[in-house]
Scaffold this active site. Sequence first.
Site, PDB file in Angstrom:
ATOM      1  N   THR A 174       0.858  -1.182   0.000  1.00  0.00           N
ATOM      2  CA  THR A 174       0.000   0.000   0.000  1.00  0.00           C
ATOM      3  C   THR A 174       0.887   1.223   0.000  1.00  0.00           C
ATOM      4  OG1 THR A 174      -1.844   1.071   1.113  1.00  0.00           O
ATOM      5  CG2 THR A 174      -0.119   0.199   2.501  1.00  0.00           C
TER       6      THR A 174
ATOM      7  N   ALA B 138      -4.762  -6.262   6.087  1.00  0.00           N
ATOM      8  CA  ALA B 138      -6.050  -5.563   6.048  1.00  0.00           C
ATOM      9  C   ALA B 138      -6.929  -5.959   7.230  1.00  0.00           C
ATOM     10  CB  ALA B 138      -6.768  -5.859   4.729  1.00  0.00           C
TER      11      ALA B 138
END
Length: 321
Positions: free
Chosen positions: A72, A120
């Site tokens: 990310t 996540a």
Amino acid sequence: MALEAICGVDKLPFMQRFDALQTACNMQQLAAATSNFVNPYALMAPPFENPAVNLPKILQHCKLRMEFDHGTTTLGFKYQGGVILCADSRATSGQYIGSQTMRKIVELNAYMLGTLAGGAADCVYWDRVLARECRLHELRYRRRMSVDAAARMMCNITTEYKGMGLSMGMMLAGCDAEGSKLIYVDSEGMRSHGSVFSVGSGSPYALGVLDTGYRWNLTDEAAYDLARRAIYHATSKDAYSGGMVRLYHITDKGWRNISNTDCHDLHDQFCGMQPPPPIGPGFEPPGTSSKAQAWNELKLRKHEVQAQMEAVTTEKANKHP
């Protein structure tokens, strides 16, 4: 049977049917596995020590392949107008792109935001727990939880689960009575205050752009442009970053969602097809200082003098061999 029920004998294990015993056992296991519904800090740990170290060994022994790769790009910086948070929206698992619409900036309350980087499931779960604690704090004490208190809470949580395989790197940003705050917290129990942070696999590329363009006295539009540019360049270089670029601005009046822009639109904005600038003795790039221009002219004159001297020497050598 009525007498057994009155005396409670029918509740003894040897008096119950097998399916009733099995149902009771299943309910007990379900209650143990979902204990975090009642207490969010009571997670069911794996049945072996040091999960982060031993789980890969167990998978290798069982000849199972499980990808834990993730990526990310998130960034945050403080400037004279408040705090800027910006992040992409791509969620990956190894080479697989799971989602292009992941919300990596979490709205904890009206004055505080958190970012997601790492696993996540870990990030989303603990951000929800933190949002719950922020709301309970407001109801109990009739005031908002400070950014420092939220960061200490997350630091205590990550320290408690250190070595359990928790993967999380988050930024907490907001405004409280002490002003604008930007704090980084990770799964190793680290807590750090700062003015510029970037977290994730694309952070080296984003930091390169931030180091070039960041300064404290940025205007709001310049800060927005810098954040979008940094995330865009990270998405263009890092395969694990992409999707939408979400931009938030936090001031003493609360946070605002400034824009949600697709990376392809930013490519047209920042890297449009433009002809290369001319390069030559008379060309001065934008922003060139007078000292640099004088140095370039001196160097050109020196080259011209050397070329004339070489021409004269060659001519004399041809006349008098």
